[in-house]
Design a protein around this motif. Structure first.
Motif, PDB file in Angstrom:
ATOM      1  N   UNK A 222       0.816  -1.226   0.000  1.00 26.86           N
ATOM      2  CA  UNK A 222       0.000   0.000   0.000  1.00 26.86           C
ATOM      3  C   UNK A 222       0.847   1.272   0.000  1.00 26.86           C
ATOM      4  N   UNK A 223       2.140   1.147  -0.310  1.00 34.35           N
ATOM      5  CA  UNK A 223       3.032   2.290  -0.190  1.00 34.35           C
ATOM      6  C   UNK A 223       2.585   3.477  -1.050  1.00 34.35           C
ATOM      7  N   UNK A 224       2.117   3.219  -2.254  1.00 31.94           N
ATOM      8  CA  UNK A 224       1.745   4.311  -3.153  1.00 31.94           C
ATOM      9  C   UNK A 224       0.492   5.050  -2.698  1.00 31.94           C
ATOM     10  N   UNK A 225      -0.227   4.514  -1.717  1.00 35.02           N
ATOM     11  CA  UNK A 225      -1.421   5.202  -1.219  1.00 35.02           C
ATOM     12  C   UNK A 225      -1.079   6.311  -0.226  1.00 35.02           C
ATOM     13  N   UNK A 226       0.198   6.391   0.175  1.00 36.12           N
ATOM     14  CA  UNK A 226       0.620   7.427   1.117  1.00 36.12           C
ATOM     15  C   UNK A 226       1.252   8.595   0.348  1.00 36.12           C
ATOM     16  N   UNK A 227       0.838   9.802   0.697  1.00 36.45           N
ATOM     17  CA  UNK A 227       1.411  10.989   0.071  1.00 36.45           C
ATOM     18  C   UNK A 227       2.804  11.249   0.620  1.00 36.45           C
ATOM     19  N   UNK A 228       3.552  12.116  -0.053  1.00 37.21           N
ATOM     20  CA  UNK A 228       4.902  12.437   0.405  1.00 37.21           C
ATOM     21  C   UNK A 228       4.892  12.986   1.821  1.00 37.21           C
ATOM     22  N   UNK A 229       3.842  13.791   2.144  1.00 33.80           N
ATOM     23  CA  UNK A 229       3.762  14.378   3.484  1.00 33.80           C
ATOM     24  C   UNK A 229       3.542  13.313   4.566  1.00 33.80           C
ATOM     25  N   UNK A 230       2.948  12.180   4.177  1.00 38.00           N
ATOM     26  CA  UNK A 230       2.661  11.137   5.157  1.00 38.00           C
ATOM     27  C   UNK A 230       3.827  10.170   5.367  1.00 38.00           C
ATOM     28  N   UNK A 231       4.782  10.180   4.449  1.00 43.57           N
ATOM     29  CA  UNK A 231       5.859   9.189   4.536  1.00 43.57           C
ATOM     30  C   UNK A 231       6.652   9.306   5.838  1.00 43.57           C
ATOM     31  N   UNK A 232       7.021  10.516   6.328  1.00 44.12           N
ATOM     32  CA  UNK A 232       7.705  10.579   7.629  1.00 44.12           C
ATOM     33  C   UNK A 232       6.864   9.999   8.756  1.00 44.12           C
ATOM     34  N   UNK A 233       5.533  10.188   8.688  1.00 45.98           N
ATOM     35  CA  UNK A 233       4.655   9.603   9.700  1.00 45.98           C
ATOM     36  C   UNK A 233       4.655   8.086   9.595  1.00 45.98           C
ATOM     37  N   UNK A 234       4.728   7.602   8.369  1.00 44.65           N
ATOM     38  CA  UNK A 234       4.780   6.161   8.136  1.00 44.65           C
ATOM     39  C   UNK A 234       6.046   5.563   8.740  1.00 44.65           C
ATOM     40  N   UNK A 235       7.189   6.274   8.585  1.00 44.14           N
ATOM     41  CA  UNK A 235       8.420   5.767   9.174  1.00 44.14           C
ATOM     42  C   UNK A 235       8.332   5.730  10.700  1.00 44.14           C
ATOM     43  N   UNK A 236       7.667   6.715  11.290  1.00 44.21           N
ATOM     44  CA  UNK A 236       7.471   6.704  12.740  1.00 44.21           C
ATOM     45  C   UNK A 236       6.666   5.477  13.162  1.00 44.21           C
ATOM     46  N   UNK A 237       5.638   5.175  12.390  1.00 44.42           N
ATOM     47  CA  UNK A 237       4.810   3.994  12.660  1.00 44.42           C
ATOM     48  C   UNK A 237       5.655   2.718  12.581  1.00 44.42           C
ATOM     49  N   UNK A 238       6.478   2.628  11.539  1.00 45.57           N
ATOM     50  CA  UNK A 238       7.292   1.429  11.357  1.00 45.57           C
ATOM     51  C   UNK A 238       8.387   1.320  12.421  1.00 45.57           C
ATOM     52  N   UNK A 239       8.848   2.461  12.936  1.00 46.74           N
ATOM     53  CA  UNK A 239       9.821   2.417  14.031  1.00 46.74           C
ATOM     54  C   UNK A 239       9.198   1.775  15.265  1.00 46.74           C
ATOM     55  N   UNK A 240       7.939   2.075  15.515  1.00 44.94           N
ATOM     56  CA  UNK A 240       7.231   1.450  16.638  1.00 44.94           C
ATOM     57  C   UNK A 240       6.999  -0.036  16.356  1.00 44.94           C
ATOM     58  N   UNK A 241       6.665  -0.345  15.103  1.00 45.80           N
ATOM     59  CA  UNK A 241       6.515  -1.753  14.707  1.00 45.80           C
ATOM     60  C   UNK A 241       7.804  -2.522  14.989  1.00 45.80           C
TER      61      UNK A 241
END
Length: 405
Positions: A222-241
């Protein structure tokens, strides 16, 4: 006769030109009778074996004579295998080999590498044979039994019958045919050396450039469903994962990432199965909303195993594994379902052999071992980029459901 096992594996000492000439027709006939008796004694309906000249081919012929299923697993491409492990015994054995593979229920190639004579491939092939036979036996509600046709004084080189026995945990499900004793009973004595190929190479004494590794590839479907602005938030999520995964699973011995992709390797299928399912579960259960994400990411995870080369990536200096099986794992990842871990039959075979070994060890010591994983068969799926097809399984934790497969 007993119904103890409907499935039998054969690990046979192979014949070369010298041993094929000295074994004698009487000794070979006696060997056939003993193999036939073992198949009848255990009501064998399904056989698993390689197809080297000698006991392997005789075993396969006798399974087919019983109208049984014969599953042949070769450690390298068919022509290479025949050249190395059949042709030295003579054209008669070559003709029987061709007839056997034409009549078998299935013929699988465990490794596409053309490294002829590498005993690492033989040991890996034996692991695949063991795991697939065990899975098949459990599906039928029975046990797999190993028939070892060996020379007791022969060295336990990787991939040899003696080595196979060393990796087989249940003596109660082991049958032995002593080639030295059989030769002496039929007047064809001469010691164990007459039954062995006698070829000892650098590869046969532990200098193989290949090692068996479990391999993981994953990417975010689902990577392409995230906008560029959301990608840093996504990395924060994955850091918790990642923190959740580290608390639950043994880390791989190698892990690399690029973009939304992950590549990892481990020494055992058990270790990598734990890491893969911890990753899938953490992503599925961790709430993305506190991280500012409206959508939950989903990974496609592929698990495979096989002999690979190890080394350092020359441009980065990082550890790496490479070879056909790494590429195959990457191709499996492209067909995995989002949010799930798909495993090849090679990976599942190693996983089952490892879990069965731990379960047997627990029984011997009075303990208990509950298999942590189960699988559901997905089917034979076509892979991209001319990689043929692969029998795939969905890997699941046993904690969520029963052990039925």
């Amino acid at each position: 006769m007993t119904s103890e096992a409907a499935i039998m594996l054969c690990a046979g000492q192979r014949l070369d030109a010298a041993s094929a000439g000295t074994m004698g027709a009487e000794a070979l006939a006696a060997l056939r009778r003993e193999i036939r008796d073992e198949l009848a004694r255990h009501a064998v309906a399904v056989g698993y074996a390689s197809a080297s000249a000698g006991a392997d081919i005789i075993f396969g012929e006798e399974v087919l004579a019983r109208s049984g299923e014969l599953h042949i697993f070769l450690p390298c491409p068919r022509d290479d295998f025949a050249e190395q492990y059949v042709a030295p015994a003579g054209e008669e054995w070559m003709a029987r080999f061709r007839s056997l593979v034409a009549s078998a229920t299935e013929v699988e190639i465990s490794c596409e590498e053309r490294l002829i004579g590498d005993d690492t491939l033989l040991r890996y092939n034996n692991q695949i044979l063991q795991g697939m036979a065990r899975i098949h036996a459990e599906r039928l509600g029975g046990h797999a039994r190993l028939l070892a046709v060996w020379s007791p004084e022969a060295p336990a080189d990787p991939g040899s019958p003696a080595d196979f026995m060393d990796q087989w945990p249940e003596l109660e499900h082991l049958s032995l045919i002593d080639l030295d004793d059989l030769r002496q009973r039929t007047g064809h004595g001469g010691g164990p050396s007459a039954d062995l190929s006698g070829s000892v190479s650098a590869l046969a004494i532990g200098l193989s450039p290949l090692v068996v590794r479990a391999i993981l590839f994953a990417d975010m479907a689902t990577y392409t469903s995230f906008s560029d602005e959301q990608v840093p938030l996504l990395w924060d999520f994955l850091a918790e994962v990642q923190q959740v995964v580290e608390a639950r699973a043994k880390p791989p011995i190698l892990i690399n990432t690029w973009g939304d992709a992950v590549h990892a390797a481990a020494e055992t299928a058990l270790d990598l199965a734990g890491y893969a399912l911890a990753l899938v579960d953490a992503i599925a259960t961790l709430d993305p909303e506190p991280f500012g994400l409206a959508n939950r990411p989903r990974f496609r995870v592929a698990l495979h195993a096989g002999p690979v080369y190890v080394g350092l990536q020359p441009l980065t200096g990082r550890s790496m594994v490479y070879g056909h099986h790494v590429n195959r794992a990457a191709r499996i990842e492209t067909v995995a379902a989002p949010g799930e871990a798909y495993a090849s039959q090679h990976f599942v075979a190693l996983l089952w052999a490892e879990m069965d070994s731990l379960q047997h060890e627990a029984r011997l010591t009075g303990g208990t071992y509950r298999r942590p994983y189960r699988v559901e068969y997905v089917g034979r799926v076509k892979l991209p980029k001319h990689f043929g097809s692969e029998a795939l399984y969905r890997l699941l934790p046993t904690a969520d459901t029963s052990n039925e497969r």
